[in-house]
Design a protein around this motif. Sequence first.
Motif: not given
Length: 228
Positions: A154-156, A160-162, A170-174
């Motif tokens: 859910n966080t991804y 991602s929609n930001q 980007n660091k969190t997504l990676s």
Amino acid sequence: MSNKAQSSRYREVKHNSVIPYYVIAISWILFAALFPMYKLGHFIVIILISVAEFVILRHLIPPKVERIPLPYEAPHSGVDDVDNAINIGAEYIRKFDKISVELYKIDPTVADKLSDIREIMSTLFEYVSKNPDKLPKVRRFMNYYLPTLEKLMNTYIELSNQKVKGENINKTLSGITDILDTIKPAFERQLDNLYEDRAIDISADITVLENMLDSEGLKDVRTAEKNI
């Protein structure tokens, strides 16, 4: 995960683009402004143009495919405590199926990773339903890993929609993408651990059988026949 396996869990609905209709409407307006529309020949011309536009644009603009997850049906063991636990796990599978639909719009690769993990979960619950005594071995798996995985996914989607993605996003997504590559083998090991007792039993049976064959002089005969 194979496309066939994924298609068995989703129903695809195609939504055709409305652009051809807008183009045709504009064509009629422009045509009417340039030519008198009281002549039959003019109507025939604009109709033919509209048909050609519709066919060409439908070919150039493929329909948007929406994946709708089919409800996951949890397996049943007939043991209330086990079935209650499996139903909780099944609810997570349903959530992950919905999350996968959103992920597929953002990053199909991440969606495929989650689908692979989801498939392992399904296999695990199927095994526990047939072997209720294994439930204690998956308690931690269900009580911690599944809620955490849901939170990560859910966080991804949220990040991602930001519209603006800074270094932290980007660091969190990676990081989430990388942890999926760690979670999958961990879930596979969890499933493999459920077969540990059976593997030990089979190994013991094989040892006993080999000893019996050896004591009766049959093991050497079998080996000799293979060498011939």
